[in-house]
Design a protein around this motif. Sequence first.
Motif, PDB file in Angstrom:
ATOM      1  N   GLU A 105      50.627   3.266  15.121  1.00 10.61           N
ATOM      2  CA  GLU A 105      50.455   4.299  14.286  1.00 10.61           C
ATOM      3  C   GLU A 105      49.557   4.037  13.004  1.00 10.61           C
ATOM      4  O   GLU A 105      48.619   4.644  12.530  1.00 10.61           O
ATOM      5  N   TYR A 106      50.077   2.943  12.291  1.00 12.88           N
ATOM      6  CA  TYR A 106      49.130   2.502  11.131  1.00 12.88           C
ATOM      7  C   TYR A 106      47.803   2.304  11.311  1.00 12.88           C
ATOM      8  O   TYR A 106      46.940   2.636  10.673  1.00 12.88           O
ATOM      9  N   LEU A 107      47.347   1.472  12.403  1.00 10.41           N
ATOM     10  CA  LEU A 107      46.231   1.444  12.766  1.00 10.41           C
ATOM     11  C   LEU A 107      45.285   2.395  13.393  1.00 10.41           C
ATOM     12  O   LEU A 107      44.430   2.598  13.330  1.00 10.41           O
ATOM     13  N   GLN A 108      46.169   3.368  14.057  1.00  4.91           N
ATOM     14  CA  GLN A 108      45.495   4.652  14.250  1.00  4.91           C
ATOM     15  C   GLN A 108      44.932   5.576  13.226  1.00  4.91           C
ATOM     16  O   GLN A 108      44.015   5.891  13.182  1.00  4.91           O
ATOM     17  N   ARG A 109      45.753   5.418  12.119  1.00  8.48           N
ATOM     18  CA  ARG A 109      45.425   6.070  10.937  1.00  8.48           C
ATOM     19  C   ARG A 109      44.211   5.342  10.339  1.00  8.48           C
ATOM     20  O   ARG A 109      42.989   5.964   9.686  1.00  8.48           O
ATOM     21  N   ALA A 110      43.868   4.028  10.527  1.00  8.11           N
ATOM     22  CA  ALA A 110      42.957   3.303   9.752  1.00  8.11           C
ATOM     23  C   ALA A 110      41.499   3.709  10.653  1.00  8.11           C
ATOM     24  O   ALA A 110      40.440   3.892  10.167  1.00  8.11           O
ATOM     25  N   SER A 135      37.392  12.402  19.906  1.00  5.66           N
ATOM     26  CA  SER A 135      38.164  11.311  19.647  1.00  5.66           C
ATOM     27  C   SER A 135      39.304  11.484  18.603  1.00  5.66           C
ATOM     28  O   SER A 135      40.442  11.277  18.764  1.00  5.66           O
ATOM     29  N   LEU A 136      38.833  12.143  17.775  1.00  2.00           N
ATOM     30  CA  LEU A 136      39.901  12.756  16.624  1.00  2.00           C
ATOM     31  C   LEU A 136      40.661  13.910  16.996  1.00  2.00           C
ATOM     32  O   LEU A 136      41.922  13.819  16.601  1.00  2.00           O
ATOM     33  N   ASP A 137      40.373  14.572  17.948  1.00  2.00           N
ATOM     34  CA  ASP A 137      41.113  15.573  18.554  1.00  2.00           C
ATOM     35  C   ASP A 137      42.523  14.896  19.216  1.00  2.00           C
ATOM     36  O   ASP A 137      43.354  15.558  19.492  1.00  2.00           O
ATOM     37  N   GLN A 138      42.228  13.831  19.693  1.00  2.00           N
ATOM     38  CA  GLN A 138      43.425  12.994  20.427  1.00  2.00           C
ATOM     39  C   GLN A 138      44.499  12.624  19.485  1.00  2.00           C
ATOM     40  O   GLN A 138      45.351  12.500  19.934  1.00  2.00           O
ATOM     41  N   VAL A 139      44.034  12.598  18.009  1.00  2.00           N
ATOM     42  CA  VAL A 139      45.053  11.837  17.318  1.00  2.00           C
ATOM     43  C   VAL A 139      44.977  12.862  15.901  1.00  2.00           C
ATOM     44  O   VAL A 139      44.804  12.584  14.858  1.00  2.00           O
ATOM     45  N   PRO A 140      45.402  14.196  16.044  1.00  2.00           N
ATOM     46  CA  PRO A 140      45.615  15.209  15.158  1.00  2.00           C
ATOM     47  C   PRO A 140      46.269  14.494  13.840  1.00  2.00           C
ATOM     48  O   PRO A 140      45.995  14.637  12.501  1.00  2.00           O
ATOM     49  N   GLY A 141      47.412  14.045  13.992  1.00  2.00           N
ATOM     50  CA  GLY A 141      48.194  13.400  12.787  1.00  2.00           C
ATOM     51  C   GLY A 141      47.646  12.670  12.033  1.00  2.00           C
ATOM     52  O   GLY A 141      47.458  12.540  10.824  1.00  2.00           O
ATOM     53  N   ALA A 142      47.004  11.724  12.824  1.00  2.00           N
ATOM     54  CA  ALA A 142      46.333  10.585  11.935  1.00  2.00           C
ATOM     55  C   ALA A 142      45.105  10.820  11.321  1.00  2.00           C
ATOM     56  O   ALA A 142      44.676  10.503  10.307  1.00  2.00           O
ATOM     57  N   TRP A 145      45.964  12.728   8.212  1.00  2.00           N
ATOM     58  CA  TRP A 145      46.730  11.640   7.034  1.00  2.00           C
ATOM     59  C   TRP A 145      45.194  10.984   6.660  1.00  2.00           C
ATOM     60  O   TRP A 145      45.260  10.798   5.412  1.00  2.00           O
ATOM     61  N   ALA A 146      44.300  10.617   7.392  1.00  2.00           N
ATOM     62  CA  ALA A 146      43.022   9.986   6.845  1.00  2.00           C
ATOM     63  C   ALA A 146      42.362  11.005   5.952  1.00  2.00           C
ATOM     64  O   ALA A 146      41.865  10.380   4.976  1.00  2.00           O
ATOM     65  N   ARG A 170      37.934  -4.645  13.411  1.00  2.00           N
ATOM     66  CA  ARG A 170      39.021  -5.592  13.432  1.00  2.00           C
ATOM     67  C   ARG A 170      40.080  -4.619  14.013  1.00  2.00           C
ATOM     68  O   ARG A 170      40.982  -5.187  14.609  1.00  2.00           O
ATOM     69  N   CYS A 171      40.359  -3.449  13.343  1.00  2.00           N
ATOM     70  CA  CYS A 171      41.452  -2.565  13.359  1.00  2.00           C
ATOM     71  C   CYS A 171      41.629  -2.251  14.962  1.00  2.00           C
ATOM     72  O   CYS A 171      42.916  -2.366  15.653  1.00  2.00           O
ATOM     73  N   ALA A 172      40.535  -2.174  15.630  1.00  2.00           N
ATOM     74  CA  ALA A 172      40.327  -1.696  16.917  1.00  2.00           C
ATOM     75  C   ALA A 172      40.943  -2.787  17.962  1.00  2.00           C
ATOM     76  O   ALA A 172      41.709  -2.619  18.652  1.00  2.00           O
ATOM     77  N   VAL A 173      40.424  -3.882  17.616  1.00  2.00           N
ATOM     78  CA  VAL A 173      40.836  -5.069  18.451  1.00  2.00           C
ATOM     79  C   VAL A 173      42.482  -5.434  18.139  1.00  2.00           C
ATOM     80  O   VAL A 173      43.252  -5.731  19.176  1.00  2.00           O
ATOM     81  N   ARG A 174      42.817  -5.511  17.004  1.00  2.00           N
ATOM     82  CA  ARG A 174      44.116  -5.944  16.556  1.00  2.00           C
ATOM     83  C   ARG A 174      45.015  -4.825  17.276  1.00  2.00           C
ATOM     84  O   ARG A 174      46.013  -5.255  17.492  1.00  2.00           O
ATOM     85  N   GLY A 175      44.678  -3.621  17.218  1.00  2.00           N
ATOM     86  CA  GLY A 175      45.465  -2.588  17.723  1.00  2.00           C
ATOM     87  C   GLY A 175      45.635  -2.616  19.201  1.00  2.00           C
ATOM     88  O   GLY A 175      46.872  -2.327  19.595  1.00  2.00           O
ATOM     89  N   ILE A 176      44.624  -2.863  19.752  1.00  2.00           N
ATOM     90  CA  ILE A 176      44.996  -2.946  21.252  1.00  2.00           C
ATOM     91  C   ILE A 176      45.744  -4.311  21.826  1.00  2.00           C
ATOM     92  O   ILE A 176      46.519  -4.085  22.492  1.00  2.00           O
ATOM     93  N   ALA A 177      45.449  -5.275  21.011  1.00  2.00           N
ATOM     94  CA  ALA A 177      46.149  -6.607  21.127  1.00  2.00           C
ATOM     95  C   ALA A 177      47.609  -6.489  20.801  1.00  2.00           C
ATOM     96  O   ALA A 177      48.566  -6.948  21.311  1.00  2.00           O
TER      97      ALA A 177
END
Length: 225
Positions: A105-110, A135-142, A145-146, A170-177
């Motif tokens: 979630e925290y990286l989803q917001r980023a 893409s944004l429609d998939q995460v309305p809460g994030a 917040w953003a 960086r956030c995309a890769v770290r989030g997947i990992a």
Amino acid sequence: MVAQHRVPDGLPTLSRGKHRNPRKGACFMEMASVLANEPWSDKPRCTDPLLAQLARLVNDHSTDAHRGDLAVLIPSVIGVHGTGLAWDVQFVAAVAGNAVPDVPEYLQRALAGGLVRCEELSGRLGLDTTGIRASLDQVPGAEAWARQWLDGTPLTEKQFRRRSAPQVVRCAVRGIATGAVPDPDARLAELLRVGVDAARLLSPPVATAPPTSGRRPAAPPARHG
């Protein structure tokens, strides 16, 4: 016509991090420097810095057991260079949009913040924002917040290219990992393929050839900002 490259036999196995020479190992982009006939480097001039950053991060976050599976993608990053702000925005949007459903979630917001910025810049540049909106429609809460966190603060081209774009990658890769995906290695490889495909579609690769008479390969177009 784009030069054809393949990974020759005898090169070291892909490993994490930067290496002083091939005897110490090689990362994804160090292998690319060899195939492009450039001096040994994990930041060769044959590849756009944002795409090269994505490749290095995926290389380093992949496990030893599956990092070698990335080798088939090495030739596809050679000769690919960005063409300006519009290229950067669309590349970042493709990477963030692919990763955003599967990260913590925290990286989803980023990533949502990065996509909001891409949407803003795309509007200024007259680019299609359909993919970003999907893409944004998939995460309305994030997204909510953003937008509250950004609070309409303006973003300059220089700020996006120097700080926002690399941070989103960086956030995309770290989030997947670190996310709860069934197969992180396969998902990281998919993210890299998405980035490569987007980069090549936005700016088809230019041919590279072995340097002659001891001369270094020509430098790619300079990045502004």
